[in-house]
Scaffold this motif. Sequence first.
Motif, PDB file in Angstrom:
ATOM      1  N   LYS A  17      -3.569   9.221   6.972  1.00 51.27           N
ATOM      2  CA  LYS A  17      -2.193   9.315   6.486  1.00 51.27           C
ATOM      3  C   LYS A  17      -1.770   8.061   5.743  1.00 51.27           C
ATOM      4  O   LYS A  17      -0.614   7.662   5.782  1.00 51.27           O
ATOM      5  CB  LYS A  17      -1.241   9.562   7.664  1.00 51.27           C
ATOM      6  CG  LYS A  17      -1.543  10.818   8.454  1.00 51.27           C
ATOM      7  CD  LYS A  17      -1.310  12.065   7.619  1.00 51.27           C
ATOM      8  CE  LYS A  17      -1.528  13.317   8.446  1.00 51.27           C
ATOM      9  NZ  LYS A  17      -1.288  14.541   7.665  1.00 51.27           N
ATOM     10  N   GLY A  18      -2.705   7.409   5.061  1.00 53.44           N
ATOM     11  CA  GLY A  18      -2.360   6.232   4.285  1.00 53.44           C
ATOM     12  C   GLY A  18      -2.519   4.941   5.067  1.00 53.44           C
ATOM     13  O   GLY A  18      -3.100   4.903   6.150  1.00 53.44           O
ATOM     14  N   ASP A  20      -1.672   1.955   7.415  1.00 47.54           N
ATOM     15  CA  ASP A  20      -0.810   1.539   8.511  1.00 47.54           C
ATOM     16  C   ASP A  20      -0.387   0.090   8.279  1.00 47.54           C
ATOM     17  O   ASP A  20       0.784  -0.236   8.303  1.00 47.54           O
ATOM     18  CB  ASP A  20      -1.540   1.667   9.848  1.00 47.54           C
ATOM     19  CG  ASP A  20      -0.643   1.362  11.031  1.00 47.54           C
ATOM     20  OD1 ASP A  20      -0.069   2.314  11.571  1.00 47.54           O
ATOM     21  OD2 ASP A  20      -0.510   0.185  11.399  1.00 47.54           O
ATOM     22  N   ASP A  67       7.909  -4.531   7.304  1.00 45.40           N
ATOM     23  CA  ASP A  67       8.003  -3.189   6.724  1.00 45.40           C
ATOM     24  C   ASP A  67       8.028  -3.294   5.204  1.00 45.40           C
ATOM     25  O   ASP A  67       8.887  -3.965   4.635  1.00 45.40           O
ATOM     26  CB  ASP A  67       9.293  -2.530   7.231  1.00 45.40           C
ATOM     27  CG  ASP A  67       9.501  -1.122   6.696  1.00 45.40           C
ATOM     28  OD1 ASP A  67       8.658  -0.631   5.921  1.00 45.40           O
ATOM     29  OD2 ASP A  67      10.519  -0.515   7.055  1.00 45.40           O
ATOM     30  N   GLY A  69       7.893  -0.385   3.294  1.00 46.91           N
ATOM     31  CA  GLY A  69       8.335   0.902   2.793  1.00 46.91           C
ATOM     32  C   GLY A  69       7.351   2.034   3.031  1.00 46.91           C
ATOM     33  O   GLY A  69       6.138   1.824   3.129  1.00 46.91           O
ATOM     34  N   ASP A  70       7.896   3.255   3.161  1.00 46.32           N
ATOM     35  CA  ASP A  70       7.096   4.469   3.337  1.00 46.32           C
ATOM     36  C   ASP A  70       6.183   4.395   4.552  1.00 46.32           C
ATOM     37  O   ASP A  70       5.088   4.974   4.560  1.00 46.32           O
ATOM     38  CB  ASP A  70       6.266   4.767   2.081  1.00 46.32           C
ATOM     39  CG  ASP A  70       7.119   5.186   0.903  1.00 46.32           C
ATOM     40  OD1 ASP A  70       8.233   5.706   1.147  1.00 46.32           O
ATOM     41  OD2 ASP A  70       6.701   4.985  -0.248  1.00 46.32           O
ATOM     42  N   GLY A  71       6.606   3.685   5.580  1.00 49.24           N
ATOM     43  CA  GLY A  71       5.810   3.574   6.794  1.00 49.24           C
ATOM     44  C   GLY A  71       4.673   2.574   6.715  1.00 49.24           C
ATOM     45  O   GLY A  71       3.912   2.427   7.671  1.00 49.24           O
ATOM     46  N   ASP A  72       4.524   1.877   5.593  1.00 52.81           N
ATOM     47  CA  ASP A  72       3.453   0.892   5.425  1.00 52.81           C
ATOM     48  C   ASP A  72       3.944  -0.494   5.837  1.00 52.81           C
ATOM     49  O   ASP A  72       5.130  -0.802   5.766  1.00 52.81           O
ATOM     50  CB  ASP A  72       2.984   0.839   3.971  1.00 52.81           C
ATOM     51  CG  ASP A  72       2.437   2.163   3.487  1.00 52.81           C
ATOM     52  OD1 ASP A  72       1.951   2.943   4.334  1.00 52.81           O
ATOM     53  OD2 ASP A  72       2.501   2.425   2.273  1.00 52.81           O
ATOM     54  N   ARG A  73       2.992  -1.347   6.246  1.00 47.77           N
ATOM     55  CA  ARG A  73       3.349  -2.684   6.708  1.00 47.77           C
ATOM     56  C   ARG A  73       2.327  -3.699   6.213  1.00 47.77           C
ATOM     57  O   ARG A  73       1.163  -3.362   5.993  1.00 47.77           O
ATOM     58  CB  ARG A  73       3.406  -2.723   8.244  1.00 47.77           C
ATOM     59  CG  ARG A  73       4.464  -1.796   8.842  1.00 47.77           C
ATOM     60  CD  ARG A  73       4.415  -1.782  10.346  1.00 47.77           C
ATOM     61  NE  ARG A  73       3.185  -1.195  10.843  1.00 47.77           N
ATOM     62  CZ  ARG A  73       2.855  -1.134  12.140  1.00 47.77           C
ATOM     63  NH1 ARG A  73       3.663  -1.640  13.049  1.00 47.77           N
ATOM     64  NH2 ARG A  73       1.716  -0.589  12.512  1.00 47.77           N
TER      65      ARG A  73
END
Length: 220
Positions: A17-18, A20, A67, A69-73
């Motif tokens: 899912k991309g 993390d 963070d 954005g879009d759940g990415d870190r």
Amino acid sequence: MSTDANPQAPKPEHRVKGVDHAAFPTFDPAATVHFYRDVLRFPVVHSICAAGWGREKHPDFIHFFFDIGDGDRIAFFYYFGLEPPHGASTAPGDSWGRLPEGTPGYFVDSRHLAIHVDDEEDLMEYRRRLDDSEWPVEMQVMHETIESIYTHDPNGYMVEITRALRPVTPQEDLDAELTIDALVEVAQGEAPSLDKLLLRKAELIVERAPRWAEEQEATR
């Protein structure tokens, strides 16, 4: 075809899912926090303080996340008491891809890519694929809020595949904020250490408690 409408349908082959998080080491955590949190305004969303960890013996560290954005870190490791490797430079524009011979393995592996999957079934599927390959899983670790498997790709880069064990709570977000504020203060003093960070964090909790109580009372 989506499997959402039919929970019994088989999962697709592509389960990730991309990103993390992408992780890197830092020798200047105060400047790192200032750049990402204060200049770019990326919120601090998680932090882990550990008295050593992993397969190699190494210093206490803090691992902190922003963070993007879009759940990415994007995340950083700061190792207490670790000096830059001899011959390395932290000057702007210099590449940490050119680490001198003898750089500790844990420092090299702190630069890694973590890929997100939804659940344990997906994580174990990727473990199966890796274990059946030339690059078997080297570690499987339960962290505070995630479970991860690790291997090195053919280029020698560490790759992590991770799943969330549970959602991160607002209280943990607040804990991360306190931890990073304490880190920034301690890292700019003499001989930073994990003990000093945790002590300063406890002091910040006491200092800020009256304000939090007032805020809670105002929302009732």
